[in-house]
Design a protein around this motif. Sequence first.
Motif, PDB file in Angstrom:
ATOM      1  N   THR A   1      -6.932 -11.062  -0.941  1.00  0.00           N
ATOM      2  CA  THR A   1      -7.323  -9.729  -1.397  1.00  0.00           C
ATOM      3  C   THR A   1      -6.717  -9.377  -2.749  1.00  0.00           C
ATOM      4  OG1 THR A   1      -7.512  -8.982   0.903  1.00  0.00           O
ATOM      5  CG2 THR A   1      -7.319  -7.279  -0.801  1.00  0.00           C
ATOM      6  N   ARG A   2      -5.428  -9.694  -2.936  1.00  0.00           N
ATOM      7  CA  ARG A   2      -4.792  -9.331  -4.207  1.00  0.00           C
ATOM      8  C   ARG A   2      -5.344 -10.172  -5.356  1.00  0.00           C
ATOM      9  NH1 ARG A   2      -0.862  -6.348  -6.549  1.00  0.00           N
ATOM     10  NH2 ARG A   2       0.135  -7.277  -8.383  1.00  0.00           N
ATOM     11  N   ALA A   3      -5.543 -11.453  -5.151  1.00  0.00           N
ATOM     12  CA  ALA A   3      -6.124 -12.287  -6.206  1.00  0.00           C
ATOM     13  C   ALA A   3      -7.505 -11.762  -6.599  1.00  0.00           C
ATOM     14  CB  ALA A   3      -6.205 -13.736  -5.756  1.00  0.00           C
ATOM     15  N   GLN A   4      -8.278 -11.325  -5.586  1.00  0.00           N
ATOM     16  CA  GLN A   4      -9.600 -10.762  -5.875  1.00  0.00           C
ATOM     17  C   GLN A   4      -9.478  -9.499  -6.718  1.00  0.00           C
ATOM     18  OE1 GLN A   4     -12.994 -11.917  -4.538  1.00  0.00           O
ATOM     19  NE2 GLN A   4     -13.221 -10.783  -6.460  1.00  0.00           N
ATOM     20  N   ALA A   5      -8.505  -8.643  -6.374  1.00  0.00           N
ATOM     21  CA  ALA A   5      -8.332  -7.396  -7.113  1.00  0.00           C
ATOM     22  C   ALA A   5      -7.903  -7.643  -8.554  1.00  0.00           C
ATOM     23  CB  ALA A   5      -7.306  -6.515  -6.403  1.00  0.00           C
ATOM     24  N   LEU A   6      -7.060  -8.638  -8.766  1.00  0.00           N
ATOM     25  CA  LEU A   6      -6.608  -8.974 -10.118  1.00  0.00           C
ATOM     26  C   LEU A   6      -7.766  -9.471 -10.978  1.00  0.00           C
ATOM     27  CD1 LEU A   6      -3.327 -10.724  -9.000  1.00  0.00           C
ATOM     28  CD2 LEU A   6      -3.388  -8.763 -10.554  1.00  0.00           C
TER      29      LEU A   6
ATOM     30  N   ALA B   1      -3.733  -8.792 -19.232  1.00  0.00           N
ATOM     31  CA  ALA B   1      -4.850  -9.524 -18.622  1.00  0.00           C
ATOM     32  C   ALA B   1      -4.459 -10.973 -18.358  1.00  0.00           C
ATOM     33  CB  ALA B   1      -6.077  -9.457 -19.520  1.00  0.00           C
ATOM     34  N   ASP B   2      -3.639 -11.526 -19.224  1.00  0.00           N
ATOM     35  CA  ASP B   2      -3.107 -12.882 -19.052  1.00  0.00           C
ATOM     36  C   ASP B   2      -2.260 -12.954 -17.783  1.00  0.00           C
ATOM     37  OD1 ASP B   2      -2.097 -15.467 -19.463  1.00  0.00           O
ATOM     38  OD2 ASP B   2      -0.870 -14.900 -21.183  1.00  0.00           O
ATOM     39  N   THR B   3      -1.342 -11.998 -17.596  1.00  0.00           N
ATOM     40  CA  THR B   3      -0.475 -12.037 -16.410  1.00  0.00           C
ATOM     41  C   THR B   3      -1.262 -11.740 -15.139  1.00  0.00           C
ATOM     42  OG1 THR B   3       0.255  -9.740 -16.733  1.00  0.00           O
ATOM     43  CG2 THR B   3       1.607 -11.479 -17.714  1.00  0.00           C
ATOM     44  N   TYR B   4      -2.302 -10.901 -15.213  1.00  0.00           N
ATOM     45  CA  TYR B   4      -3.174 -10.695 -14.048  1.00  0.00           C
ATOM     46  C   TYR B   4      -3.767 -12.028 -13.588  1.00  0.00           C
ATOM     47  CZ  TYR B   4      -3.648  -5.514 -14.056  1.00  0.00           C
ATOM     48  OH  TYR B   4      -3.452  -4.158 -13.954  1.00  0.00           O
ATOM     49  N   LEU B   5      -4.314 -12.765 -14.530  1.00  0.00           N
ATOM     50  CA  LEU B   5      -4.997 -14.012 -14.175  1.00  0.00           C
ATOM     51  C   LEU B   5      -4.006 -15.100 -13.781  1.00  0.00           C
ATOM     52  CD1 LEU B   5      -7.797 -13.958 -16.890  1.00  0.00           C
ATOM     53  CD2 LEU B   5      -8.033 -13.462 -14.443  1.00  0.00           C
ATOM     54  N   MET B   6      -2.808 -15.101 -14.381  1.00  0.00           N
ATOM     55  CA  MET B   6      -1.798 -16.066 -13.944  1.00  0.00           C
ATOM     56  C   MET B   6      -1.314 -15.754 -12.533  1.00  0.00           C
ATOM     57  SD  MET B   6       0.501 -17.190 -17.254  1.00  0.00           S
ATOM     58  CE  MET B   6       0.917 -15.554 -17.858  1.00  0.00           C
ATOM     59  N   GLU B   7      -1.195 -14.477 -12.192  1.00  0.00           N
ATOM     60  CA  GLU B   7      -0.807 -14.155 -10.813  1.00  0.00           C
ATOM     61  C   GLU B   7      -1.899 -14.584  -9.835  1.00  0.00           C
ATOM     62  OE1 GLU B   7       0.300 -10.539  -7.733  1.00  0.00           O
ATOM     63  OE2 GLU B   7       0.127 -10.054  -9.876  1.00  0.00           O
ATOM     64  N   ALA B   8      -3.151 -14.332 -10.182  1.00  0.00           N
ATOM     65  CA  ALA B   8      -4.254 -14.756  -9.317  1.00  0.00           C
ATOM     66  C   ALA B   8      -4.242 -16.267  -9.125  1.00  0.00           C
ATOM     67  CB  ALA B   8      -5.590 -14.300  -9.906  1.00  0.00           C
ATOM     68  N   GLU B   9      -3.926 -16.992 -10.188  1.00  0.00           N
ATOM     69  CA  GLU B   9      -3.807 -18.454 -10.103  1.00  0.00           C
ATOM     70  C   GLU B   9      -2.642 -18.847  -9.202  1.00  0.00           C
ATOM     71  OE1 GLU B   9      -2.513 -22.162 -13.038  1.00  0.00           O
ATOM     72  OE2 GLU B   9      -3.462 -20.388 -13.916  1.00  0.00           O
ATOM     73  N   ALA B  10      -1.502 -18.177  -9.378  1.00  0.00           N
ATOM     74  CA  ALA B  10      -0.321 -18.497  -8.564  1.00  0.00           C
ATOM     75  C   ALA B  10      -0.572 -18.218  -7.095  1.00  0.00           C
ATOM     76  CB  ALA B  10       0.881 -17.695  -9.063  1.00  0.00           C
ATOM     77  N   LEU B  11      -1.466 -17.281  -6.790  1.00  0.00           N
ATOM     78  CA  LEU B  11      -1.833 -16.976  -5.410  1.00  0.00           C
ATOM     79  C   LEU B  11      -2.842 -17.975  -4.857  1.00  0.00           C
ATOM     80  CD1 LEU B  11      -2.095 -13.086  -5.757  1.00  0.00           C
ATOM     81  CD2 LEU B  11      -0.375 -14.350  -4.431  1.00  0.00           C
ATOM     82  N   GLY B  12      -3.156 -18.996  -5.627  1.00  0.00           N
ATOM     83  CA  GLY B  12      -4.065 -20.038  -5.170  1.00  0.00           C
ATOM     84  C   GLY B  12      -5.527 -19.686  -5.307  1.00  0.00           C
ATOM     85  N   GLY B  13      -5.823 -18.597  -6.030  1.00  0.00           N
ATOM     86  CA  GLY B  13      -7.221 -18.219  -6.211  1.00  0.00           C
ATOM     87  C   GLY B  13      -7.866 -17.748  -4.937  1.00  0.00           C
ATOM     88  N   THR B  14      -7.074 -17.145  -4.057  1.00  0.00           N
ATOM     89  CA  THR B  14      -7.617 -16.678  -2.787  1.00  0.00           C
ATOM     90  C   THR B  14      -6.881 -15.435  -2.327  1.00  0.00           C
ATOM     91  OG1 THR B  14      -8.168 -17.363  -0.517  1.00  0.00           O
ATOM     92  CG2 THR B  14      -6.067 -18.114  -1.396  1.00  0.00           C
TER      93      THR B  14
ATOM     94  N   PHE C   1       5.098 -12.068 -11.372  1.00  0.00           N
ATOM     95  CA  PHE C   1       3.925 -11.434 -11.973  1.00  0.00           C
ATOM     96  C   PHE C   1       3.569 -10.136 -11.247  1.00  0.00           C
ATOM     97  CE2 PHE C   1       2.602 -15.885 -13.422  1.00  0.00           C
ATOM     98  CZ  PHE C   1       2.991 -15.658 -14.725  1.00  0.00           C
ATOM     99  N   ALA C   2       3.774 -10.094  -9.929  1.00  0.00           N
ATOM    100  CA  ALA C   2       3.452  -8.890  -9.175  1.00  0.00           C
ATOM    101  C   ALA C   2       4.290  -7.706  -9.660  1.00  0.00           C
ATOM    102  CB  ALA C   2       3.680  -9.128  -7.682  1.00  0.00           C
ATOM    103  N   GLN C   3       5.545  -7.960 -10.019  1.00  0.00           N
ATOM    104  CA  GLN C   3       6.390  -6.882 -10.543  1.00  0.00           C
ATOM    105  C   GLN C   3       5.911  -6.429 -11.915  1.00  0.00           C
ATOM    106  OE1 GLN C   3      10.428  -6.324  -9.699  1.00  0.00           O
ATOM    107  NE2 GLN C   3      10.695  -8.330  -8.762  1.00  0.00           N
ATOM    108  N   VAL C   4       5.439  -7.364 -12.718  1.00  0.00           N
ATOM    109  CA  VAL C   4       4.909  -7.023 -14.040  1.00  0.00           C
ATOM    110  C   VAL C   4       3.596  -6.253 -13.913  1.00  0.00           C
ATOM    111  CG1 VAL C   4       4.005  -7.971 -16.208  1.00  0.00           C
ATOM    112  CG2 VAL C   4       6.002  -9.028 -15.119  1.00  0.00           C
ATOM    113  N   ASN C   5       2.737  -6.710 -13.025  1.00  0.00           N
ATOM    114  CA  ASN C   5       1.363  -6.216 -12.955  1.00  0.00           C
ATOM    115  C   ASN C   5       1.201  -4.923 -12.169  1.00  0.00           C
ATOM    116  OD1 ASN C   5       0.564  -8.473 -14.417  1.00  0.00           O
ATOM    117  ND2 ASN C   5       0.100  -9.668 -12.576  1.00  0.00           N
ATOM    118  N   GLY C   6       1.993  -4.760 -11.109  1.00  0.00           N
ATOM    119  CA  GLY C   6       1.801  -3.597 -10.258  1.00  0.00           C
ATOM    120  C   GLY C   6       0.441  -3.637  -9.582  1.00  0.00           C
TER     121      GLY C   6
END
Length: 501
Positions: A417-422, A402-415, A238-243
């Motif tokens: 700096t990057r999850a917050q930014a997403l 927006a879907d991939t942003y939130l899935m990446e934040a979920e994959a990061l465990g919801g915690t 997701f990080a590669q997709v989202n940048g």
Amino acid sequence: MKRNIKILALTALSSLMITSCSEDFLQVDPSGLNVETNYYRNESEAFAGLVGVYDMVRKNSGGFENMITMFNAGSDDQFAGGGSSSDGAGIQSFSNYTINTNTVPRSFWSDYYRGIYRANLMLVKLPGVPMDETTKARFTAEAKVLRAYYYFNLVRMFKNVPLILEPLSPSQYYSVTQADPADVYAQIESDITSSIDNLPMTVNVDTDGGRLTQGAARAILGKVYLYQGKNSQAAAEFAQVNGTPGSVSQYGYSLVANYNDLWNFSNKFNSESVLEVSHSAQGSYWGIWGGNADEGNTVNIMVGPRSYVRLNSAFAPDLPSGWSFNVFTEDFFTFMQGDPRLNATVLNLNALKTAGHADYIGGYQDTGYFLNKFMPKQADVYSGPGDAVLNYRQNTYAIRLADTYLMEAEALGGTGTRAQALLDAVRSRVGLPSVPVSMTAIKNERRRELAGEGHRWFDLVRWGDAPTALASRGFVAGKHEVLPIPASELAGTQIVQNPNY
């Protein structure tokens, strides 16, 4: 794939596919198989075959048995609705969790296996097609990623499915058995990872809009990892997709500035679109509805209010009548209060009717809250050949940024700096302030951002929240996390029904 491409390609392929690819992968009609097997003689015919593989992506929003309205109905946010409690046995029984082997629509199984059959045949034939090797590698990659996508939808709907990787003869289908889901997921991963480098970074949407790119393949792979709990691998894809959240990614993706613009019928293949399903008004009619030649978006007619009448043009939208499926629950309407996305998501006909601005006839389970994202206007009604109600042309998003942003934040465990930014980027787009990132915040944001797009049921199951959220509907833990296998797929075969059905 963009429909002007598809029309040209299917001219050569349509009769071939209709006669040789049945509605059921276990009931392949032997007539025409020899013709189809010998079809791939040059690049033009190979391209036509590839279009046929893409065709099953239409399952997202084409035909009455489509992914969006079916899985909206099974969620806690929407009811099946429609004209009555018997209006569509499949969607009604899924919404109230009485679904069984006789009511589950067989097409959710057979349509995807039809796409897999086409992909398998193409992968067998492509090596022998005289054509440019780079183009051939791209066609191969597209066929493999599409096969992976179809298997992903099958395994997350039914869990226990056969893994078929070659075009079988009719007699072979009756001895097919189900694979370990882990093996299906492994094949899905292999198909995508081996294909990414042979896909383009971007496409010219005027000629190739809808064809797979590296970004779309990575987004699918990220979802595949996420659904298996492989969170670090999911986050990496997701990080590669989202940048950088809120900026333009390496694949050219960025959030559309105005959330409302996402639902404009003409805003196709925009910067937020990662995997988009194409529709057009090409003269669809009842005789081909839901079949190979059907090009229209059926969600549009399904979610409209019945017998709608605009009484005050200054306040009420100019809408055609629809079939009143997928009305929102009162609980969801309350949940959305104060959110800037409310009006883009929900058309509140309760308020319009009470104020005397519009009228309609309430359907089954009517709440007055209609799905506005896919609500057509009178200007969207097609006046050409075919049946107007089947010829809406709004594309739908199978995956958007927006879907991939939130899935990446979920994959990061919801915690972190990057999850917050997403999370912040999704909220900032609609003018909402930052809130501390957490799994609860991410779950709530997905519920608001993606409402009515067919994701909520899968989210609840993935999170383990379905037994609680859907208890009042009759959801039974250990049973309803997957669909029953259609009875027609069991008779005379080695296929075994899912547990507790």
